[in-house]
Design a protein around this motif. Sequence first.
Motif, PDB file in Angstrom:
ATOM      1  N   PRO A 189     -20.613 -29.673 -15.154  1.00 20.86           N
ATOM      2  CA  PRO A 189     -20.281 -29.171 -16.484  1.00 20.86           C
ATOM      3  C   PRO A 189     -19.162 -28.137 -16.415  1.00 20.86           C
ATOM      4  CG  PRO A 189     -22.660 -29.120 -16.116  1.00 20.86           C
ATOM      5  CD  PRO A 189     -22.023 -29.437 -14.804  1.00 20.86           C
ATOM      6  N   ASP A 190     -18.452 -27.973 -17.522  1.00 17.31           N
ATOM      7  CA  ASP A 190     -17.299 -27.071 -17.528  1.00 17.31           C
ATOM      8  C   ASP A 190     -17.672 -25.647 -17.124  1.00 17.31           C
ATOM      9  OD1 ASP A 190     -18.711 -26.465 -19.851  1.00 17.31           O
ATOM     10  OD2 ASP A 190     -17.094 -27.045 -21.221  1.00 17.31           O
ATOM     11  N   PHE A 191     -18.841 -25.169 -17.561  1.00 17.85           N
ATOM     12  CA  PHE A 191     -19.217 -23.785 -17.253  1.00 17.85           C
ATOM     13  C   PHE A 191     -19.546 -23.593 -15.773  1.00 17.85           C
ATOM     14  CE2 PHE A 191     -22.880 -26.042 -19.009  1.00 17.85           C
ATOM     15  CZ  PHE A 191     -23.861 -25.861 -18.056  1.00 17.85           C
ATOM     16  N   ASN A 265     -17.360 -32.157 -19.331  1.00 16.79           N
ATOM     17  CA  ASN A 265     -18.002 -31.909 -20.625  1.00 16.79           C
ATOM     18  C   ASN A 265     -18.890 -30.680 -20.527  1.00 16.79           C
ATOM     19  OD1 ASN A 265     -20.578 -32.612 -19.574  1.00 16.79           O
ATOM     20  ND2 ASN A 265     -20.256 -34.782 -20.062  1.00 16.79           N
ATOM     21  N   HIS A 266     -19.657 -30.410 -21.582  1.00 16.55           N
ATOM     22  CA  HIS A 266     -20.478 -29.196 -21.643  1.00 16.55           C
ATOM     23  C   HIS A 266     -21.968 -29.511 -21.508  1.00 16.55           C
ATOM     24  CE1 HIS A 266     -20.560 -24.885 -22.385  1.00 16.55           C
ATOM     25  NE2 HIS A 266     -21.514 -25.037 -23.276  1.00 16.55           N
ATOM     26  N   SER A 513     -29.064 -27.720 -24.771  1.00 13.57           N
ATOM     27  CA  SER A 513     -27.781 -27.220 -24.307  1.00 13.57           C
ATOM     28  C   SER A 513     -27.977 -25.962 -23.471  1.00 13.57           C
ATOM     29  CB  SER A 513     -26.870 -26.886 -25.494  1.00 13.57           C
ATOM     30  OG  SER A 513     -27.393 -25.764 -26.204  1.00 13.57           O
ATOM     31  N   ARG A 514     -26.955 -25.613 -22.719  1.00 16.92           N
ATOM     32  CA  ARG A 514     -26.961 -24.356 -21.973  1.00 16.92           C
ATOM     33  C   ARG A 514     -27.234 -23.192 -22.918  1.00 16.92           C
ATOM     34  NH1 ARG A 514     -22.593 -20.862 -21.862  1.00 16.92           N
ATOM     35  NH2 ARG A 514     -22.380 -19.432 -20.076  1.00 16.92           N
ATOM     36  N   GLU A 537     -27.738 -21.156 -15.531  1.00 14.05           N
ATOM     37  CA  GLU A 537     -26.739 -21.949 -14.810  1.00 14.05           C
ATOM     38  C   GLU A 537     -27.233 -22.339 -13.420  1.00 14.05           C
ATOM     39  OE1 GLU A 537     -22.796 -20.323 -17.192  1.00 14.05           O
ATOM     40  OE2 GLU A 537     -23.153 -19.629 -15.137  1.00 14.05           O
TER      41      GLU A 537
END
Length: 610
Positions: A189-191, A265-266, A513-514, A537
Amino acid sequence: MQLLSRILAVAFAAILIVGSAAYIAFWGRPINVNAYLNKVWIEEALHSPETLTSLGFLDSTLLDFHSGRLDDYTSAAEARALARHRKARAGLNHYGPEGLEEQELLTWQIGAWYYDNLIRQAQVSHLTYVINQMSGPTIGILPLLNNSHPVTNKRSAKRYVYRVRELNRVLNEVKARVEEQAKSGVIPPDFIIEKILLNVRGFIDGSADENPIVTSFKSKLDDSKIGDDTKARLLIDIAEVIEDEILPTYTALIAMYEELLSRANHDAGLWQWQNGDDAYRIHLKSNTTTDITAEDVYTIGLKEVARIEEEMNAILVSQGLVEGTVVERIRSLMRDPNQIFPNTDKGRAALIGYLESLHDEVLDRADQYFSTLPSQRLEIVRVPVYIENSAPMGYYRSPSLDGSVPGRFYINLKDTADSPKWTLPTLMYHEGAPGHHFQVSLARGIKNLPYIRKFGGSAAYSEGWALYAERIAATDMGLYKDDPLGNLGRLQAEMFRATRLVVDTGLHVKQWSREKAISYMISKTGKSEAEVTREIERYVILPGQAPAYKIGQLAILDMRARAEVALGDDFNLLAFHDLILLNGEMPLSILDELVDNWISEEVAKRKQRA
């Protein structure tokens, strides 16, 4: 005494290596299941220079053949490891379980579960990010060099330099693995990528002379008896390796991840990948060592959150804190300046000093609750600055086999406000005594058991024990008797672990979601957004690991409750703790059977006495 210890360590290493080499060369069949599992464990260790250094008994000895090298991180190496695991598991069937009893049967059961689990895990390894914000060579090799690689003479110093040069190979190997995963569509994921980039960029900030590998090496050289001219030459050599080989490879890694970030993606959970639900089931089984379902984990989590919230409220009310929700009152305490150590070097030193005093207090009482205490000492140290942005609040690292490297409790001191004083006792009891340090150190000292039972790898057992240790600090040891806020910290920590059941299944099965997971955990724990974000995370990259804590604690508490009911006044807490700790790590399903057998034996003894 140190010389004697070193001689014994070398002698032990010689037996280990020579014995293993003989087995490998002649394929002599070990005489029993213990010897067989030692054989395959040693063979596996011999494939990992990093493991051998972490164990700490061969480096800088005459038998040191590995300390100038790092592990093989290629896909081919992973395939070879799986083949070894399959072969080891098949070979185990020659030794049981028929005809085995007591400790040998227990050893067979643990070994079978261990290798079956490794084989299951290999089925979903393609969905595990090769590099992430917490693990992979960009994170793990630096502590190996800093903490485990000894520099005592010219030879060991040169091998440090060789190992740093090896890092270039390793980085290129994992880069190829990441690119291979990306081609199949598996991109973090992007984060997560943003955190990876933060770590990697942090490593190359400044000149080669300022690099953490170089500065650590300089400190090791300063502590050695190597001549000044040789030290100067070695420092020039390692700086050249960093400048000419390592930094360019890090730059290439950065470019790769910047490109991947544009495609990421997220979405946070395993559900997004093909067969993601099956992968989560495998990870959950691996980490909890049970067959518990994701839905049951989620339901238990919600129930535990409600119970703990009620107990927290009762303490807050008793302290005159009645305005607002439980979390609002917790947040008020988190900001109380009287509970926060200054965010300065002096304040950080005072915080570590406080943790050390708590540890000393536990040791003063420990013999009332434990028949056997560890011989290895514990050090409390700061998480290295270069990884504190993504590191958890605290974690434990095992002592070496020869005792030259103590057990270490690392605490994240990026911002002391994240760890108010009233939250620290429970963290100490979890990571130190009677938590991880007791469990891990005692396991290392068990006699006549194969290494697989000494070194373990069961998160549900080890983390379940550490959470159980937090509980008995209050219920048995009375460590919070005059510290209601400390007990509140215990409940807040337990709430943290209960919410993990909810958010881990939420992320990987229920498509949370995160941000939803972060919001939920903050709403129930009152912890800072920064700390919760780091935790969430972590759950993204380690699916199924977070529930192991609470599931393990509840399992051990259930085992103890069954024993107390069955044995009544004959229940012996010290004997129960010996039973749990002095058989090494094992899956909860096997531990549960072990406890039931012990209960039956104790009941039979009582009948004989009657």
